[in-house]
Design an enzyme around this catalytic site. Structure first.
Site, short mmCIF file in Angstrom:
data_model
loop_
_atom_site.label_atom_id
_atom_site.label_comp_id
_atom_site.label_asym_id
_atom_site.label_seq_id
_atom_site.Cartn_x
_atom_site.Cartn_y
_atom_site.Cartn_z
N SER A 116 25.14 -7.01 -74.79
CA SER A 116 25.98 -7.15 -73.60
C SER A 116 26.55 -8.56 -73.63
CB SER A 116 25.15 -6.97 -72.34
OG SER A 116 24.37 -5.81 -72.44
N CYS A 161 20.78 -4.29 -65.36
CA CYS A 161 20.81 -4.46 -66.81
C CYS A 161 19.44 -4.88 -67.32
CB CYS A 161 21.85 -5.51 -67.20
SG CYS A 161 21.90 -5.76 -68.99
N ASP A 179 23.39 -0.83 -67.39
CA ASP A 179 23.61 -1.19 -68.79
C ASP A 179 22.19 -1.47 -69.30
OD1 ASP A 179 24.24 -2.29 -71.22
OD2 ASP A 179 25.18 -4.10 -70.42
N TRP A 227 18.70 -0.55 -71.95
CA TRP A 227 18.31 -0.19 -73.32
C TRP A 227 16.81 0.04 -73.39
CZ3 TRP A 227 20.62 -5.06 -72.30
CH2 TRP A 227 19.72 -6.11 -72.15
P1 NAP Z 1 10.86 -9.97 -70.70
O1 NAP Z 1 10.97 -11.43 -70.78
O2 NAP Z 1 9.84 -9.28 -71.49
O3 NAP Z 1 10.73 -9.48 -69.21
C1 NAP Z 1 11.48 -10.06 -68.17
C2 NAP Z 1 10.72 -9.92 -66.87
O4 NAP Z 1 10.67 -8.54 -66.50
C3 NAP Z 1 9.29 -10.40 -67.01
O5 NAP Z 1 8.99 -11.17 -65.90
C4 NAP Z 1 8.52 -9.10 -67.03
O6 NAP Z 1 7.22 -9.26 -66.50
C5 NAP Z 1 9.35 -8.28 -66.09
N1 NAP Z 1 9.02 -6.86 -66.10
C6 NAP Z 1 8.17 -6.17 -66.89
N2 NAP Z 1 8.10 -4.89 -66.51
C7 NAP Z 1 8.91 -4.75 -65.45
C8 NAP Z 1 9.23 -3.66 -64.61
N3 NAP Z 1 8.75 -2.44 -64.79
N4 NAP Z 1 10.10 -3.88 -63.61
C9 NAP Z 1 10.63 -5.08 -63.40
N5 NAP Z 1 10.34 -6.17 -64.15
C10 NAP Z 1 9.49 -5.99 -65.17
O7 NAP Z 1 12.30 -9.41 -71.01
P2 NAP Z 1 13.12 -9.35 -72.36
O8 NAP Z 1 12.36 -10.00 -73.45
O9 NAP Z 1 14.46 -9.82 -72.09
O10 NAP Z 1 13.14 -7.80 -72.61
C11 NAP Z 1 13.41 -6.92 -71.56
C12 NAP Z 1 13.14 -5.51 -72.06
O11 NAP Z 1 14.20 -5.08 -72.84
C13 NAP Z 1 11.87 -5.40 -72.87
O12 NAP Z 1 11.26 -4.18 -72.51
C14 NAP Z 1 12.37 -5.30 -74.29
O13 NAP Z 1 11.58 -4.43 -75.07
C15 NAP Z 1 13.73 -4.70 -74.09
N6 NAP Z 1 14.66 -5.22 -75.06
C16 NAP Z 1 15.18 -4.33 -75.93
C17 NAP Z 1 16.06 -4.75 -76.83
C18 NAP Z 1 16.64 -3.75 -77.78
O14 NAP Z 1 17.46 -4.09 -78.58
N7 NAP Z 1 16.26 -2.51 -77.72
C19 NAP Z 1 16.44 -6.09 -76.90
C20 NAP Z 1 15.91 -6.98 -75.98
C21 NAP Z 1 15.01 -6.52 -75.06
P3 NAP Z 1 5.85 -9.18 -67.35
O15 NAP Z 1 6.21 -9.27 -68.80
O16 NAP Z 1 5.08 -10.34 -66.88
O17 NAP Z 1 5.23 -7.89 -66.98
#
Ligand code: NAP
Length: 661
Positions: free
Chosen positions: A441, A613, A658, A660
Site C-alpha cells: 500500500s 488497513c 485494504d 492482507w
Molecule cells: P505488528 O507490529 O505485529 O502489530 C501491530 C499492532 O497490532 C501490535 O500492537 C499488535 O499487538 C496489534 N494486534 C495484534 N493482534 C491484533 C488484533 N487482533 N487486533 C488489533 N490489533 C492487534 O504489525 P505488522 O508487523 O505491521 O503486521 C501486521 C499484520 O500484518 C501481521 O499479522 C503480519 O503478519 C501481517 N503482515 C502481512 C504482510 C504480508 O505481506 N502478507 C506484510 C506485513 C504484515 P501484539 O503484537 O502485542 O498482540
C-alpha cells in the site's frame, strides 16, 4: 501590388507545395521499406496469437478448455494441472487465459463433441476479479449469451479471512447456469487461509470420476509425468539476446520506455531507505522510490507492485546440490507448438537468471511438483514418501501438511532432506511456479510527492520447525536496496496497481482511519493529502486516526510526522494503542469502543468514511465486531441490524478495507 492582387499561389509556393506533396507520396508508398528492422525477434507469443479458442481446440483436437482468472499464478497452475490431467481420461485439455480469447465463443463449445469448460477463478482483494478476468466478468454481467449445451464446472480460489470469500468463483458458477450452461460438477471452494492445495486435490479427486461418468469414459492409467517443455542448451548465442531478468521485452531494463506496467516495470531508483523502529529486534522500514520522468501516476490508496529477486545464497546452493553450472544458457521450449505460451519464463536465459528472477524457490512446493520429482529419488523410501505426500490418501495429506507446509520446507530444504533426490535442473525449472510481484500500500500522496512513491514494510524473517531461518524474499531484498552515491543507484522494478481504497470525493466528509502496525501505510498518504487540501483552502472534515503498535518507545512508526500533523490540526484525533506497554493488551478496537460516542456520531450523523488497513485474519475482523457493538449500543440495533448497517456502509463505499493475511 496590393495584397489582394497577389496570386493565390506564388511560384515558390507551388514549388514548396510540390515538394511536400512528393515527399508525402514517397513516404506513403515507401515508408514500409524504410522502417527500421526490429533489433530482436519478438519472443513473446503476441504475434502468433489467435483469439478463437474454439478454432484452436478444433485444430489441435482438444475437447477440454480450462480458463483461469489468476492474479498470483496459482489459478493458472491449477488450470495447467487440470489440462494435463485430461490425458489420463483419453481426453485432451488446454489451459487458456480469458484475456487472450474471445469469450463470447463459449456458446460455440457444443460444436466440439464431449466438450467441457473448466474455470479456475481466483477472487482478488475485496471480492474483485483478477486483472486478467476483468473483461470476462464485465461481459458476463452485461451479456445475455445463450450457453445452452455448454458443459462446465468451476473451482474457486480465495481466502476465508476476506469478507467476499470466493466471490468470483461463485459468481461465474451461478451466472453460467443462469445463461443456460450445464454444471456437470459442483463448485469447488479453495481457501488459502486453510490449505488451498488440499482443497484443490480433494475437489479434483471427486471431479474426474464425475467427468468419466458424464461422458462415459474411463481412466487410462496412472497419473503420468509428461514434459511440457524441451530443453535446448545454447553454446553460441550472442549475450545481447539473453534475458537477464526482464519480464517482457528483451533489454527493457537498459532501454526503458513508457508506459510501465506488469510486463514492463519501471526501474525506480531508491532515494531513501531508513529504519523506522527505534528499538526491538524487528526491522521496519521506510523506502522512497523515485519515479521522475517515468510518466507514472498514482493516487493515495493505490498499491505499488515490486518484482523482487531471490537470495543468491539459495540460488547458488541449488546449483551446488544439483551439481550444475548455473551460467549455462538455455531455452525451455513448449512441445505443444500451438500453445500461446512458448516458454515457462523468458528464454533464452541462464539457470541462474531463471532461479534468481523468474522462479519461486522459497514457497513450499505444491503436491504436483513433489509427484513429478519423485521419479528422480533413487532411495525407494524417499520416493515412496514423496509419492505419498502427493497422493490424496488421508495419511499422505497429513504428511504433506506437517512435513512440507508446517515445516515451511522450500525446494532447497526438500533437496537437502531427501539426499537421493537429484532431478535434472531443467525439469525442476519447468515445474516451479513463477516468482510473483509483491504489492505494498503506497505510503505517500501524489499531491505532495508526485515524483516519489513511499513504502512502509516490515522485514520478514523466522525460524522454521527444522531450525532453518526463512527470509521473506521481497522485504529482505528491499532492505538491502540502499541509495548509494558512488554512481551506482539501487533500483526497484515496479508498477502501479489501482485500487478502490480512496479518500471521500468531498474533502469536507470526515474520515476514520484504522491501521495498526504497517497498516499505517496508506494513511500516511491520506493524511498528507488532507493536509495539502487544507493548504489549498479546501474545507477538510475531521480526520481521525487509530494506530496501534507494541511499545511507545520501540515501534511507534512515523511518530514525529503524526505528532506534527496533530499539532497543525490536520489530524483532528490521533489515538494510539500500545499493546505491550501494560499488563493487558490494548488494541485499536479497544480505543474505538472507549470513544464510542464520538465514533458513532461521526459515522451515523456526520457521514464519516471508515478505512481499515493491516492484518486481515484477526485485526480487521475484531475491528468490524467493534463497529457492530457500537452500532448495537448507540444505535439501538440488534446484532443482525448492526451487521446490515455495516454492510450498507460497505456498499456505499463508506467502509473500505485494504487488508492482507
Ligand atoms: P505488528 O507490529 O505485529 O502489530 C501491530 C499492532 O497490532 C501490535 O500492537 C499488535 O499487538 C496489534 N494486534 C495484534 N493482534 C491484533 C488484533 N487482533 N487486533 C488489533 N490489533 C492487534 O504489525 P505488522 O508487523 O505491521 O503486521 C501486521 C499484520 O500484518 C501481521 O499479522 C503480519 O503478519 C501481517 N503482515 C502481512 C504482510 C504480508 O505481506 N502478507 C506484510 C506485513 C504484515 P501484539 O503484537 O502485542 O498482540
Amino acid at each position: 501590388m496590393t495584397p489582394c492582387d497577389e496570386p493565390f499561389l506564388s511560384n515558390l509556393d507551388i514549388f514548396l507545395f510540390s515538394l511536400i506533396a512528393g515527399l508525402i507520396v514517397y513516404w506513403l508508398i515507401f515508408r514500409k521499406k524504410v522502417e527500421p528492422i526490429p533489433e530482436f525477434k519478438k519472443l513473446d507469443a503476441q504475434t502468433t496469437r489467435e483469439t478463437s479458442f474454439i478454432d484452436k481446440m478444433k485444430k489441435t483436437g482438444k475437447n477440454i478448455v480450462v480458463f483461469y482468472g489468476s492474479q498470483t499464478g496459482t489459478a493458472e497452475e491449477f488450470a495447467n494441472r487440470l489440462a494435463k490431467d485430461a490425458h489420463r481420461y483419453g481426453m485432451k485439455g488446454m489451459s487458456a487465459d480469458p484475456e487472450e480469447y474471445d469469450m463470447s465463443e463459449l456458446s460455440r463449445l457444443p460444436e466440439i463433441e464431449n466438450s467441457l469448460a473448466i474455470f479456475c477463478m481466483a477472487t482478488y482483494g475485496e471480492g474483485d476479479p483478477t486483472d486478467n478476468s476483468q473483461d470476462f466478468y464485465d461481459w458476463l454481467q452485461e451479456g445475455d449469451a445463450d450457453f445452452t449445451g455448454v458443459k462446465y464446472t468451476v473451482f474457486a480460489l480465495g481466502n476465508k479471512t476476506y469478507e467476499h470469500y470466493n466471490a468470483m468463483g461463485k459468481y461465474v458458477d451461478q451466472r453460467l447456469a443462469e445463461l443456460g450452461a450445464q454444471r456437470i460438477f459442483d463448485l469447488g471452494m479453495g481457501d488459502d487461509d486453510g490449505n488451498l492445495e488440499e482443497d484443490f486435490v480433494s475437489w479434483r479427486e471427486q471431479f474426474w470420476p464425475a467427468v468419466c461418468e458424464h461422458f462415459g469414459v474411463e481412466a487410462t492409467g496412472e497419473e503420468s509425468s509428461i514434459r511440457q517443455y524441451e530443453l535446448k542448451v545454447h553454446s553460441d548465442l550472442n549475450m545481447n539476446k539473453i534475458y537477464t531478468g526482464e519480464l517482457g521485452r528483451l533489454k527493457s531494463f537498459e532501454n526503458q520506455k513508457p508506459p510501465f506496467d506488469s510486463k514492463n516495470p519501471f526501474l525506480a531508483p531508491v532515494t531513501v531507505n531508513r529504519k523506522l523502529n527505534k528499538a526491538g529486534d524487528r526491522h521496519l522500514m521506510h523506502l522512497e522510490l523515485d519515479i521522475t520522468g517515468s510518466k507514472i501516476r498514482y493516487e493515495s490508496g493505490d498499491h505499488v507492485a515490486v518484482y523482487p529477486i531471490n537470495d543468491s545464497v539459495i540460488v547458488n546452493r541449488i546449483g551446488e546440490v544439483l551439481g550444475v553450472d548455473l551460467d549455462t544458457v538455455i531455452s525451455l521450449n513448449n512441445l505443444d507448438e500451438e500453445s500461446n505460451k512458448k516458454h515457462p519464463f523468458p528464454c533464452p536465459t541462464t539457470y541462474r537468471t531463471a532461479l534468481t528472477h523468474y522462479l519461486d524457490i522459497t514457497n513450499p512446493p505444491r503436491t504436483n511438483v513433489l509427484y513429478e520429482l519423485a521419479q528422480y529419488a533413487t532411495d525407494p523410501k524417499e520416493q515412496e514418501n514423496m509419492r505419498k505426500m502427493a497422493s490424496s490418501s488421508p495419511e499422505g495429506k497429513a504428511l504433506y501438511q506437517s512435513w512440507v507446509l508446517d515445516s515451511c520446507r522450500n525446494i532447497l530444504a526438500i533437496l537437502e532432506d531427501f539426499p537421493s533426490l537429484r532431478p535434472p535442473i531443467d525439469h525442476l525449472c519447468e515445474l516451479l511456479p513463477r516468482l510473483q510481484a509483491r504489492y505494498y500500500s503506497i505510503a505517500s500522496s501524489s499531491k505532495v510527492h508526485p515524483d516519489s512513491i513511499h513504502i512502509c514494510a516490515v522485514v520478514v524473517e523466522y525460524e522454521t520447525k527444522t531450525g532453518r531461518v526463512n527470509k521473506g524474499v521481497a522485504t529482505n531484498w528491499l532492505k538491502s536496496k540502499m541509495p548509494t552515491d558512488n554512481g551506482h543507484k539501487a533500483t526497484v522494478p515496479m508498477y502501479i496497481r489501482k485500487s478502490q481504497f480512496r479518500l471521500p470525493f468531498k474533502s469536507s466528509n470526515p474520515v476514520i482511519m484504522i491501521g495498526p502496525g504497517t497498516g499505517i501505510a496508506p494513511f500516511m498518504g491520506f493524511v498528507q493529502e488532507r493536509s495539502w487540501l487544507k493548504e489549498q483552502g479546501k474545507e477538510v472534515g475531521e480526520t481521525v486516526l487509530y494506530y496501534g503498535c507494541r511499545h511507545k518507545n520501540e515501534d511507534f512508526l512515523y511518530q514525529e510526522e503524526l505528532d506534527e500533523f496533530e499539532k497543525t490540526g490536520v489530524l483532528t484525533a490521533l489515538n494510539v494503542a500500545f499493546s505491550r506497554d501494560q499488563a493487558d493488551k490494548v488494541y485499536v478496537q479497544h480505543l474505538l469502543k472507549k470513544n464510542k460516542e464520538a465514533v458513532w456520531r461521526l459515522v451515523h450523523t456526520d457521514n464519516a468514511h471508515i478505512y481499515i488497513c493491516g492484518d486481515a485474519r484477526n485485526m480487521a475482523r475484531d475491528v468490524q465486531n467493534a463497529f457492530y457493538e457500537i452500532a448495537e449500543e448507540l444505535g439501538g440495533l440488534s446484532r443482525a441490524q448492526a451487521v446490515d448497517y455495516i454492510k450498507k456502509l460497505m456498499t456505499k463505499g463508506r467502509y473500505s478495507q485494504d487488508v492482507w493475511s
